[in-house]
Design an enzyme around this catalytic site. Structure first.
Site, PDB file in Angstrom:
ATOM      1  CG  HIS A 132       8.473   9.821  -3.994  1.00 54.23           C
ATOM      2  ND1 HIS A 132       7.847  10.326  -5.115  1.00 54.23           N
ATOM      3  CD2 HIS A 132       8.105   8.513  -3.927  1.00 54.23           C
ATOM      4  CE1 HIS A 132       7.132   9.372  -5.699  1.00 54.23           C
ATOM      5  NE2 HIS A 132       7.273   8.261  -4.999  1.00 54.23           N
ATOM      6  CG  ASP A 152       6.888  12.697  -8.090  1.00 53.26           C
ATOM      7  OD1 ASP A 152       6.959  12.427  -6.877  1.00 53.26           O
ATOM      8  OD2 ASP A 152       7.531  13.622  -8.607  1.00 53.26           O
ATOM      9  CG  ASP A 170       3.750   4.980  -3.342  1.00 54.15           C
ATOM     10  OD1 ASP A 170       4.032   4.681  -4.516  1.00 54.15           O
ATOM     11  OD2 ASP A 170       3.127   4.227  -2.554  1.00 54.15           O
ATOM     12  CG  HIS A 217       5.466  16.121   7.900  1.00 58.01           C
ATOM     13  ND1 HIS A 217       4.888  17.251   8.425  1.00 58.01           N
ATOM     14  CD2 HIS A 217       5.259  16.186   6.553  1.00 58.01           C
ATOM     15  CE1 HIS A 217       4.341  17.974   7.444  1.00 58.01           C
ATOM     16  NE2 HIS A 217       4.554  17.342   6.298  1.00 58.01           N
ATOM     17  CD  GLU A 218       6.755  14.134   3.746  1.00 59.64           C
ATOM     18  OE1 GLU A 218       7.243  15.258   3.924  1.00 59.64           O
ATOM     19  OE2 GLU A 218       5.725  13.950   3.049  1.00 59.64           O
ATOM     20  CG  HIS A 265       1.472  14.512   3.890  1.00 60.34           C
ATOM     21  ND1 HIS A 265       0.531  15.444   4.202  1.00 60.34           N
ATOM     22  CD2 HIS A 265       2.668  15.158   3.925  1.00 60.34           C
ATOM     23  CE1 HIS A 265       1.113  16.625   4.421  1.00 60.34           C
ATOM     24  NE2 HIS A 265       2.410  16.475   4.267  1.00 60.34           N
ATOM     25  N   GLY A 280      18.657  20.568   0.891  1.00 60.99           N
ATOM     26  CA  GLY A 280      17.912  21.665   1.516  1.00 60.99           C
ATOM     27  C   GLY A 280      16.549  21.883   0.883  1.00 60.99           C
ATOM     28  CG  ASP A 340      14.556  21.325  -3.532  1.00 58.97           C
ATOM     29  OD1 ASP A 340      13.601  21.930  -3.062  1.00 58.97           O
ATOM     30  OD2 ASP A 340      15.212  20.469  -2.913  1.00 58.97           O
ATOM     31  CG  ASP A 386      -1.886  -1.158   1.224  1.00 62.26           C
ATOM     32  OD1 ASP A 386      -2.570  -1.295   0.201  1.00 62.26           O
ATOM     33  OD2 ASP A 386      -1.930  -1.936   2.192  1.00 62.26           O
TER      34      ASP A 386
END
Lengths: 552, 85
Positions: free
Chosen positions: A96, A68, A94, A124-125, A128, A76, A73, A56
Site C-alpha cells: 500500500h 488494514d 500486498d 524497498h516495499e 518486504h 510525508g 498519515d 499474489d
C-alpha cells in the site's frame, strides 16, 4: 539482514489496482515490473502481471484509514507499507502506497528537487513482499528510511543479495524451478569466498550439490552449499525449514569474505506472524471493519475472483467488453459489502484524445452525489471531487470512465447519482441505471428505471438523493418528485408530488445532494438552495454554487 | 475508497515511535514507567543502528530528527525479536 517468510513458489503474479493520476498507470506498472525483475534476478523468481486482483501481490494506493489497521498519515513521514509472505493470509505480499505523497519518477541523472521517488520506495516495499525485513545496512535497499535519490540509479545492496540468496537459493522450494539444478561434482577449486559447510553424513537421499554464481556489480560471489532435497533435517548450522517453509529457528552463521570486511550475521527468523495480523483474512477484516466503519474505509483491493458479493457471477468477465457477469439479481442486504477495489482513483487517460473538459464555473452540473463520505460533481464526461463545500481534492477533474471503469463509451453524461443503502453506487443515464460496487457493474447493469417505479418514457430523471431522516430516496423530474422505499423497492403511495412542496425549490433542477451536515442541496444552473433536513425549510434565496462549492 | 481525511500525525513521542516500529513492546497499558533506563537506552541504540547514526543511547537531535524522517511503515524490529548484529 532479517528474514521473514519466503514464498513457496518461484512464479508469482502481481496486480496493479490503481495509481495516482500524476504518475499514471504506465509508469507505475513499468516501475513495479522493473523492481520485481531486479529482485527476481537474485532469487530465481519470475513475476507476471495480472489484470485482476486474484494475484499474489497487489499494489494499491490509498490514503488515511484503508482498512488494514495502519492508517496513512498524509503527506510525508510514512510513505508506504507492505505485507510479508504468509500462506495463511490473503493480504500477504500486498503493498500500500500513501496516496497523499507526491509520487514522481526520478530521472537517472536528475537530482530530485521535490516529490518522492516511486521506484526506490517500490523496490524497498517489494523486498518486504518477498520476505525481507528492514536492514541496518545503510547501503541496503531495506534500510527503513527514505534517502531520496541523488540521480544515481537505485539498486540492491550486498545485504539484499545475501538475503535473497538465503531465502530463495539456499532454501529448496517445492515448485520445480525453471532452471534444472545442475548435479555437479563439487568443484575442487575453492574460491576465497566459498564457505565450506561441514559436510553432513550422507543421508538416505542423495545430496544435491548446488553451486550458484552471483554477480553483483561485477564482483562475483560463489558459495558452495549442500542442499538437502527431501531430508527434513538440515545441517546443524542452517535454519530448519518446516514443510511450510517457514524458518523456525535462529542460527549463527558466519560468513567471511576475502573482501573488505567480516561480519557475523545472525538470521533472526521472526515468527511468521509479523506485526501485521496474518491470521485473519482480508475478508474478515472487511466484514469487521466495514460493518463498523462501513462508510469511511478504504479496503485494499480484494483478491476475490470476481464473484460479486451479490451472488455468484457465472462469468468473470467485466461488464461491457465481453458481456456481463450475470449475478443473481436479488442482493441480500446482510451480504457484506464487496470490498472496495480502488479503481476509483483517477488513472491515466484511457482514450488517446480525452473529450474537452467543460468549464465547471458555468454551473449546470449534471449530477452531484455523496459517495463514501465525499462529494462528486459530474459534468459531461468529467468528475470533480470535494472533501466538503469548497474543499476540492487535487488531481481532479478526471474522466468519469477512470473512476467507473467499463462504463460504455457511448455514455456521455450522468443524469443523477447516489449511494444506495447497501454501499453500491447508482448512476442514472436516460431510462437506465447502473449498479457499481466499486469494482464492477453488477446486478445485470444497466437496468430499467422502472425498477424505481418511474414510468417509462419520461426521458430519465433530473436528480436523486436519499434523505437520512427517513432513509427514503427521492427522485426528481421536471416539476414532480417521487419517494422510493429502498426496502420494499416500491414508490410510496401518493407520489409523484409537485416539487413546490419543498418550498422554494425550482422545477427542472440539475442535481440534488444530501450531505453529512444534515442539509440537502438542490442545484440549478450556477445556483443552489439549501433544505434543512430537520425542519424541511429551504433557505430563503439561492446562492452561488460555483463560487461557494468550487471556489470559482 | 474516498474516505474522510483522517491524517495520523507522526508518533507524538519517541516512546510511541519505538513502540510503533518494534523497539519496545507496545503493551496496552501505559507502560512508560515499566521501562528501565538501560532498557530504553538499548532501544535508542537500536533505533540509531537502524538509522545509521552513532549509537549513543541518548535521544540526541540527530535521533529525534530521524524519528520524523520519511520512511517505510513496516516495523524495524519484528515482533519484539531483536536482530542482533
Amino acid at each position: 539482514f532479517v528474514l521473514a517468510n519466503g514464498w513457496n513458489k518461484r512464479h508469482l503474479t502481481y496486480h496493479v489496482a490503481n495509481w495516482p493520476y500524476k504518475l499514471g498507470e504506465e509508469a507505475v506498472a513499468r516501475l513495479i515490473g522493473k523492481a520485481l525483475k531486479t529482485w527476481g534476478d537474485y532469487g530465481r523468481l519470475e513475476f507476471t502481471r495480472k489484470p485482476t486482483p486474484d494475484a499474489d501481490i497487489i499494489v494499491s494506493f490509498a490514503r488515511g484509514y484503508h482498512n488494514d489497521m495502519f492508517p496513512f498519515d498524509g503527506p510525508g513521514y510514512v510513505l508506504a507499507h507492505a505485507f510479508f509472505p504468509n500462506p495463511g493470509s490473503d493480504i500477504a505480499g500486498d503493498i500500500h502506497f500513501d496516496l497523499d505523497e507526491d509520487w514522481v519518477e526520478a530521472k537517472p541523472q536528475e537530482f530530485l528537487e521535490s516529490g518522492t521517488d516511486f521506484y526506490s520506495v517500490a523496490l524497498h516495499e517489494l523486498g518486504h513482499s518477498l520476505g525481507l525485513a528492514h536492514s541496518t545496512d545503510e547501503n541496503s535497499i531495506m534500510f527503513p528510511y527514505y534517502k531520496g535519490t541523488d540521480g544515481t540509479s537505485v539498486q540492491l545492496g550486498q545485504d539484499d543479495l545475501m538475503a535473497m540468496y538465503q531465502l530463495y537459493i539456499l532454501r529448496s522450494i517445492q515448485e520445480p524451478t525453471t532452471e534444472s539444478t545442475r548435479r555437479t561434482k563439487p568443484p575442487n577449486t575453492r574460491s576465497p569466498t566459498t564457505r565450506t559447510r561441514p559436510r553432513e553424513p550422507a543421508t538416505r537421499t542423495t545430496q544435491r550439490e548446488t553451486t550458484r554464481l552471483y554477480t553483483e556489480n561485477k564482483r562475483t560471489y560463489s558459495w558452495r552449499t549442500t542442499e538437502p532435497t527431501v531430508s527434513t533435517r538440515a545441517p546443524p548450522n542452517r535454519p530448519t525449514y518446516t514443510n511450510s517453509m517457514t524458518p523456525s529457528t535462529r542460527y549463527p552463521t558466519t560468513r567471511t569474505r576475502s573482501t573488505t570486511y567480516t561480519r557475523r550475521t545472525t538470521y533472526t527468523t521472526p515468527t511468521p506472524s509479523t506485526f501485521y495480523p496474518t491470521t485473519s483474512t482480508r475478508r474478515e477484516w472487511i466484514t469487521k471493519e466495514t460493518s463498523a466503519s462501513r462508510w469511511h474505509t478504504i479496503t485494499p483491493p480484494s483478491r476475490r475472483d470476481h464473484t460479486s458479493s451479490f451472488g455468484t457471477s457465472t462469468s468473470n468477465s467485466r461488464y461491457g467488453s465481453t458481456g456481463r457477469g450475470t449475478t443473481s439479481h436479488e442482493s441480500s442486504a446482510t451480504v457484506n459489502r464487496r470490498p472496495y477495489s480502488p479503481s476509483w482513483y483517477p488513472i491515466g487517460s484511457q482514450s488517446s484524445t480525452p473529450p474537452p473538459e467543460p468549464n465547471i464555473c458555468q454551473g449546470k452540473f449534471d449530477a452531484v452525489a455523496n459517495l463514501r463520505g465525499e462529494i462528486f460533481i459530474f459534468k459531461d464526461e468529467y468528475i470533480w471531487r470535494l472533501q466538503d463545500l469548497n474543499r476540492r481534492v487535487s488531481g481532479y477533474p478526471v474522466l468519469m470512465r477512470h473512476m467507473f471503469q467499463y462504463l460504455p463509451e457511448n455514455i456521455k453524461k450522468i443524469d443523477a447519482a447516489y449511494q444506495r443503502s447497501d454501499g453500491n453506487m447508482i448512476l442514472f443515464t436516460g431510462d437506465l441505471y447502473w449498479v457499481y460496487d466499486g469494482t464492477n457493474f453488477i446486478e445485470n447493469s444497466p437496468r430499467s428505471l422502472m425498477d424505481y417505479g418511474i414510468p417509462q418514457g419520461i426521458g430519465g430523471i433530473d436528480a436523486i438523493q436519499t434523505w437520512d431522516r427517513n432513509g427514503k430516496t427521492y427522485l426528481y423530474k421536471g416539476d414532480r418528485f417521487w419517494r422510493f422505499n429502498e426496502t420494499s423497492k416500491t414508490i410510496d403511495p401518493g407520489y409523484p408530488q409537485p416539487i413546490e412542496k419543498w418550498g422554494g425549490i425550482p422545477s427542472n433542477i440539475d442535481a440534488a445532494l444530501s450531505w453529512k451536515d444534515g442539509k440537502t442541496y438542490f442545484f440549478k444552473d450556477d445556483l443552489y438552495w439549501i433544505l434543512n433536513n430537520r425542519d424541511g425549510i429551504t433557505s430563503d434565496s439561492p446562492r452561488s454554487s460555483t463560487r461557494e462549492w468550487l471556489g470559482c | 475508497l474516498p474516505v474522510e481525511r483522517t491524517v495520523g500525525p507522526p508518533p507524538k513521542s519517541a516512546l510511541d515511535f519505538m513502540k510503533q516500529y518494534g523497539y519496545l513492546k507496545a503493551d496496552k497499558e501505559n507502560s512508560a514507567a515499566l521501562y528501565t533506563e538501560d532498557g530504553l537506552s538499548e532501544a535508542i541504540k537500536t533505533v540509531q543502528r537502524f538509522g545509521a547514526l552513532k549509537e549513543t543511547g541518548r535521544l540526541d537531535n540527530a535521533t529525534l530528527k530521524l524519528m520524523s524522517s520519511p520512511r517505510c511503515g513496516n516495523p524495524d524490529v519484528l515482533h519484539g525479536k531483536r536482530s542482533k548484529r
